[in-house]
Design an enzyme around this catalytic site. Structure first.
Site, PDB file in Angstrom:
ATOM      1  N   GLY C 221      -6.489  -2.140  -3.784  1.00 19.54           N
ATOM      2  CA  GLY C 221      -7.251  -1.238  -2.932  1.00 19.54           C
ATOM      3  C   GLY C 221      -6.471   0.006  -2.523  1.00 19.54           C
ATOM      4  O   GLY C 221      -5.251   0.106  -2.732  1.00 19.54           O
ATOM      5  N   HIS C 222      -7.171   0.925  -1.916  1.00 22.34           N
ATOM      6  CA  HIS C 222      -6.642   2.217  -1.475  1.00 22.34           C
ATOM      7  C   HIS C 222      -5.482   2.075  -0.487  1.00 22.34           C
ATOM      8  O   HIS C 222      -5.508   1.192   0.379  1.00 22.34           O
ATOM      9  CB  HIS C 222      -7.758   3.010  -0.811  1.00 22.34           C
ATOM     10  N   ASP C 223      -4.508   2.949  -0.617  1.00 22.35           N
ATOM     11  CA  ASP C 223      -3.414   3.073   0.348  1.00 22.35           C
ATOM     12  C   ASP C 223      -2.521   1.826   0.416  1.00 22.35           C
ATOM     13  O   ASP C 223      -1.715   1.693   1.341  1.00 22.35           O
ATOM     14  CB  ASP C 223      -3.949   3.378   1.765  1.00 22.35           C
ATOM     15  N   THR C 224      -2.710   0.938  -0.527  1.00 16.05           N
ATOM     16  CA  THR C 224      -1.889  -0.281  -0.551  1.00 16.05           C
ATOM     17  C   THR C 224      -0.539   0.033  -1.193  1.00 16.05           C
ATOM     18  O   THR C 224      -0.465   0.797  -2.148  1.00 16.05           O
ATOM     19  CB  THR C 224      -2.666  -1.402  -1.267  1.00 16.05           C
ATOM     20  N   ALA C 241      -4.830  -0.595   2.263  1.00 17.57           N
ATOM     21  CA  ALA C 241      -3.807  -0.347   3.282  1.00 17.57           C
ATOM     22  C   ALA C 241      -2.961  -1.577   3.596  1.00 17.57           C
ATOM     23  O   ALA C 241      -2.475  -1.753   4.711  1.00 17.57           O
ATOM     24  CB  ALA C 241      -4.446   0.234   4.547  1.00 17.57           C
TER      25      ALA C 241
END
Lengths: 314, 314, 314
Positions: C221-224, C241
């Site tokens: 996922g995003h920003d991970t 995240a």
């Protein structure tokens, strides 16, 4: 599948070599599957267990392998030896397999302001609305309908064939493909993540309602109908002919079985497995999924077993 | 990996700079991994824990980092400092990485009546049988073999590299890639859904038996062998070097661990996790998977804990 | 997202039609999300519940829909009616959507010795290091950065949009897309399997550390942020995240929730579901995941319930 225009039932009978019993003057408007069938539809059945369900359904015309059943008024039976082969013949006539020779079919309609990235495949008779973004390496197969303001991310496949077979174990190859003639219909403002697969309906349509958002690697089975404003997190999988009502949230890796209904605004927590209908407005957890607070209390109770054991032995 | 023709073991020894102990006159027919090894094969081993397993296996030639073991009659040890590097050198020689410069390799053979959609990639030396349908955005990588009447749906990848590494924690990068030299072999009348990934074998082949049908997003690991007439529902994942016998059904999101066997006609219910061998003909459920009726009774027992608690306190 | 160069906060205020309260002389270096925010960053908040978290964070400039809060020394509030729309305006200015007209963007930089297979898409401003192998049908979207010696297998998507929405149930379409302006950064010697999807950050970057290896169908996922030398088996999914530290092993089909941390060298067994932080160096199992040996003992205790029942009734 709706036919382009209504077709005399006697013409269909000729095509599949059937004997018509009952109303010989009807016009079939399409062929459909038993969970989604409507008035005017053809349906087929080859197992005595399902004879009555099909005859009593909304379908007007039943392709069947017996003449020993009573036909309700106004309906007709189309009696054949092998209803499955009859179904395939109808599909082959109305939706023949059309090879593609270019990445974007000439017959595809693409609305104003829509962006089609490089390496996208768009099949025959596809319709895409306005202001969509179709990202690289997306595949949209024949006859699918995409609304306005839809985003489809890379690697996603819209309109793959149903996973649906006629199974018989007395032959060398047990499973025979049921050719899909349904479509995928994606309503306005839907967003579909990367690496998703959305199967077309076998003979109905698979539909995703307005404003619904799918994360990456979501799988939607054939003939499944999804409401408006749903949210499905990554790696959710939904089997065929299921109904998900408006506002439902499915968290990551949830699995949903076939031909069931999840009620409005229900929330299913991550990794749960839904094997039966779920009531609207509640939160669910577990595999099999049940009321989340019941399930969580259960997890606490399990932790008390050693204490129970000790007490019992004291 | 079979060599194009048998190779003198002394020639291999030169290639990898090995000392031969034992039968110096042998001809190696290929290189293979320990779970699938056959007479005439080379195998490699670098950990004392597995020395005897490899020496006593069907393999004729053992690439090994010791000369302190007894060689069985007729076999040979190829002693090197680093068997893993020796393996890589053999693979680099017999299966060098070949860049592709076009979507369909010139060396690919495609049978009569087979449809290859736009945006498909077909690698070097791929063979595709008759009357197949290869849908848009499918990737079939080098050396894979596809039978007749096979359907592969969009987005699917056949022949991706194995997830297999040589791990050592005393260096900056712990995991070193074990280059894959095996193939994927797909037998006649197999159907593979959209968005699937089927890894090639590390040094054996990955094989899918005749008439087996895979739904969307199914992952099959390296060197795994799947029987005939199996059905795998969406999002099933199977790790490496596992054997699934004929007629097995795996429902949605089932996970299967590596190097195990699932017996004929076994059925594994949705979301189960298979961590060990399963006997033929039974139904399984749970993570870890066990006999389904046992598991279901267990779920009922869990619900009785509060009643037990109450009774105990009464 | 870092801006190309620092931007006067008054200029930003003009762009989004904001009133500045506090330090009017600052220069914003970028816009970021609350879990990854740094000094010099803009951040936005529209819910009173999170006002203080944002104001007290490392961010220097807070886009907010109130003027009734105290501004810490040196910081500034940018007061607007709708912070979400202000965020979209900033993204639209600094990272406008750029349509692609060819499979490999002219602005993409590809290092020496890197192999880009046919049917690959590479977006604007992408940078790929040396000696990479990018397999057929891979998609690498705008602004992503790939290091040296990276392998990306077929069908994988790097830089898909975050699954991140502004949700309000008092309008026809509940969820509004939060446009992603972050990147994906993949460090040296990372290998990514087939059919993976790695979302870009919403406003930070998604990052995969040196030497980490991903099997097929892994979703990130995003920003991970993922550390070095991790191993993720097939069908693992990680939400947004989240932080995975060095050396973590996640086995097949593990799911990890958002904004949590998994400590160094932790091992999570197959099909587990991680809903909260996990300490370093331990082994975990179950959904929800807990210490693996505790969980396994629990499974043994469950099997004793019938015995407890019997004893109790005796």
């Amino acid at each position: 599948m709706q036919f382009p225009s209504p077709v005399a039932i006697t013409w269909i009978a000729d095509l599949i070599n059937a004997t018509v019993i009952g109303n010989k003057n009807g016009q079939a408007t399409g062929i459909n599957e038993i969970h989604r069938v409507e008035n005017g539809d053809l349906v087929f059945v080859d197992h005595p267990k399902y004879y009555q369900k099909c005859i009593q359904s909304a379908a007007s015309f039943i392709i069947i392998n017996t003449d020993k059943v009573v036909v309700p008024d106004g309906k007709a039976l189309l009696v054949v030896e092998n209803p499955f082969e009859a179904y395939l013949a109808i599909v082959a006539h109305f939706r023949p397999f059309q090879p593609a020779f270019r990445s974007i079919a000439e017959s595809a309609k693409i609305g104003e302001g829509s962006y089609i990235a490089p390496n996208v495949f768009i099949g025959h008779q596809v319709e895409i609305g306005k202001n969509c973004r179709i990202h690289p390496n997306v595949t949209i197969l024949d006859h699918c309908i995409i609304g306005d303001d839809v985003i489809i991310q890379s690697g996603t496949v819209i309109g793959s064939d149903a996973f649906y077979y006629n199974g018989k174990k007395d032959r060398e190859v047990w499973y025979k493909k049921m050719e899909s003639c349904g479509r995928v219909i994606i309503e306005d403002q839907v967003e579909i993540g990367a690496g998703c697969t959305i199967d077309r309906g076998v003979s109905h349509d698979t539909r995703i309602g307005k404003g619904t958002k799918l994360d990456n690697m979501v799988h939607i089975g054939h003939d499944t109908i999804i409401g408006k404003n749903c949210l499905f997190a990554a790696q959710v999988g939904i089997a065929g002919a299921t109904t998900i009502e408006d506002g439902v949230i499915l968290w990551g890796q949830v699995g949903v079985s076939k031909t069931l209904t999840i009620g409005k605004n229900a929330i299913v927590l991550a990794q749960s497995g839904v094997g039966g209908d779920l009531e609207a407005g509640k939160v669910y957890f577990g595999s099999p999924a049940e009321d989340a607070s019941t399930k969580k209390r259960e997890l606490v109770w399990i932790k008390r077993i050693p204490e129970i054991w000790k007490k019992l032995n004291a």
